[in-house]
Design an enzyme around this catalytic site. Structure first.
Site, PDB file in Angstrom:
ATOM      1  N   ARG A 369       0.807  -1.215   0.000  1.00 46.96           N
ATOM      2  CA  ARG A 369       0.000   0.000   0.000  1.00 46.96           C
ATOM      3  C   ARG A 369       0.850   1.279   0.000  1.00 46.96           C
ATOM      4  NH1 ARG A 369      -2.895   1.612   3.497  1.00 46.96           N
ATOM      5  NH2 ARG A 369      -4.570   2.510   2.208  1.00 46.96           N
ATOM      6  N   CYS A 400      14.236  -5.744  -4.135  1.00 47.81           N
ATOM      7  CA  CYS A 400      15.086  -5.037  -5.088  1.00 47.81           C
ATOM      8  C   CYS A 400      14.305  -3.937  -5.792  1.00 47.81           C
ATOM      9  CB  CYS A 400      15.670  -6.018  -6.097  1.00 47.81           C
ATOM     10  SG  CYS A 400      16.799  -7.209  -5.350  1.00 47.81           S
ATOM     11  N   GLU A 401      13.792  -2.996  -5.024  1.00 50.56           N
ATOM     12  CA  GLU A 401      13.050  -1.851  -5.521  1.00 50.56           C
ATOM     13  C   GLU A 401      13.334  -0.661  -4.610  1.00 50.56           C
ATOM     14  OE1 GLU A 401      11.017  -1.576  -8.144  1.00 50.56           O
ATOM     15  OE2 GLU A 401      10.976  -3.696  -8.748  1.00 50.56           O
ATOM     16  N   TYR A 430      -6.072  -5.192   3.467  1.00 53.39           N
ATOM     17  CA  TYR A 430      -5.378  -5.024   2.195  1.00 53.39           C
ATOM     18  C   TYR A 430      -3.869  -5.245   2.265  1.00 53.39           C
ATOM     19  CZ  TYR A 430      -9.880  -3.094   0.975  1.00 53.39           C
ATOM     20  OH  TYR A 430     -11.224  -2.946   0.793  1.00 53.39           O
TER      21      TYR A 430
END
Length: 472
Positions: A369, A400-401, A430
């Site tokens: 989110r 890896c972001e 969520y």
């Protein structure tokens, strides 16, 4: 010991972050009851507990990351919504927020109905024994197979979302010799004060049938929604019971509901005048907000019920209509505040003049989110207390972001160390529902905690689970 009974830590000046000023809590050891579930506390040893169990013990037994769901709080919130609306209205828990067989059981026992929006959610509901007549089926593009399963199961209502679906559901129901109870979802042109991706009642989006405009498929006057009503009333396989509207998610302001109700009631009046039929139900959807941070100020269920009831009654009286039965669909508002995600701190990287990056053993695979909606969360050190100076921190994951952020800006103790446990509250909605296997991460378990006992209701994935699907 009280949630805020520990001595206040040092106070720092406000810090400018991401275009706004944010200030550290006066006491980094305090737990704001607005964002934590009802049985969460910090004991005399400084360890946070839920349901009477220390998080250190939970981490040892169930590992991290993991979602811990406060069952007593969940049940209490179900009862609060049911009591607020009473026997003359219907509360449908929105399963998309988080669904499991245990949750379905709790809903049944606490008297709530269930809203599903996929074949998988329907299967879960039926497998857990939810009576089909207490199920509503949503979705903007239900497959033929999903509709067939819903009709054959005898779901209490299908919410029609398009002209094609009106015909599709009618044909399937008639071929089985039944009249399927349906509502028509309309878009009322109200843009709720929420994120663009979760505002669902303005016209430029995929959900529902617009109140405004005509349709090239008919020369009959009126808007698209009025034409949808005409078609549904003519088909033998359908029993049209009402109109459905949903204006968005994470909403605190009731003004949008007032405009929405007024426009839906106007449609009900048009239906009466043209067809001599007063539809008996109106569903105002869900979308009521919860507190993710101390700045959020959600309304209590009884306030929401009173406000919605007054709005609908007033609009119906003005239109000369009998007040229809009201339905609502709180999902996030029930399960969101009841759970937190527990992480273990791994790497800590101070960036001089900026902030400290605190890496945990989860991330966007268990809470997308923040990356998807720019959502804000709170976070706390829960395995101990600290009197260290506050440090501006960014809690990030292991993926890896660069956008793998759990909490964008938070103040944590400067003596934070690898192995400490952090908890992010208000992750019941969520988070597990939208969890992924990105980087082949294993989705965490959901552990229900109540009265000193903890049990897994959704187990942690294993590498064997991943490899079982890889048949190449």
């Amino acid at each position: 010991m009280s949630r805020s009974a520990h001595p206040a830590g040092p106070r720092h000046a406000d810090v400018y972050t991401e275009g706004h000023y944010s200030a550290p809590a006066e006491d980094l050891n305090s737990l704001d009851e607005k964002v934590w579930s009802r049985t969460v506390d910090r004991n005399a040893d400084g360890v946070v507990t839920v349901g009477g169990i220390e998080v250190t013990r939970l981490a040892e037994e169930f590992g991290t990351p993991a979602y811990f769901l406060d069952e007593a709080d969940f049940r209490a919130r179900c009862r609060a919504w049911a009591d607020a609306f009473g026997p003359d209205a219907d509360v449908f828990y929105a399963g998309k927020a988080f669904l499991s067989r245990a949750v379905v059981t709790w809903l049944q026992e606490e008297g709530l109905n269930l809203d599903v929006c996929s074949g998988g959610e329907l299967a879960t509901a039926l497998a857990a024994g939810m009576p089909a007549e207490r199920i509503a089926f949503h979705g903007n593009n239900k497959s033929t197979d999903e509709i067939e399963r819903a009709v054959e199961a005898g779901v209490g209502r299908i919410v029609l979302d398009s002209f094609q679906e009106i015909v599709r559901v009618a044909h399937i129901a008639q071929s089985r010799g039944v009249r399927q109870r349906v509502q028509i979802r309309v878009t009322v042109g109200v843009e709720a004060h929420t994120h663009e991706f979760i505002a669902t009642a303005h016209e430029d989006q995929k959900f529902g049938i617009a109140l405004a405009g005509g349709t090239s498929q008919s020369e009959t006057g009126g808007g698209q929604a009025a034409e949808a009503v005409r078609r549904a009333l003519k088909l033998d396989g359908l029993e049209l019971i009402g109109i459905h509207s949903h204006i968005g998610s994470q909403i605190f302001d009731m003004a949008g509901f007032e405009v929405s109700a007024r426009r839906v009631v106007q449609l009900l009046a048009e239906v009466r005048d043209e067809h001599g039929v007063e539809l008996p139900e109106i569903d105002l959807g869900g979308g009521l907000g919860i507190a993710y941070t101390s700045e959020d100020d959600p309304r209590e269920p009884h306030e929401i019920a009173k406000a919605l009831g007054e709005i609908v009654t007033r609009e119906c009286e003005a239109a000369g209509l009998a007040t229809p039965r009201i339905s609502v669909e709180p999902g996030r508002a029930i399960v969101g505040p009841t759970a937190f995600t527990l992480y273990e701190v791994g790497t800590i990287k101070p960036l001089d003049g900026l902030r400290t990056y605190v890496s945990v053993d989860g991330g966007m695979s268990d809470n997308i989110r923040t990356a998807l909606y720019d959502a804000e969360y709170s976070v706390a050190l829960v395995s101990r207390t600290s009197t260290a100076e506050p440090m501006l921190s960014r809690v990030v994951g292991k993926h890896c972001e660069s956008g793998d952020i759990v909490v964008k800006d938070a103040f944590l103790p400067a003596d934070l160390a690898p192995g400490d446990l952090l908890a992010v509250p208000a992750t019941g909605a969520y988070c597990r529902a939208m969890a992924s296997n990105y980087n082949h991460a294993l989705r965490p378990p959901v552990v229900a905690v109540r009265d000193g006992e903890a049990r897994v209701i959704v187990r942690r994935e294993t590498e064997e689970d991943l490899l079982r699907l890889d048949v190449g």
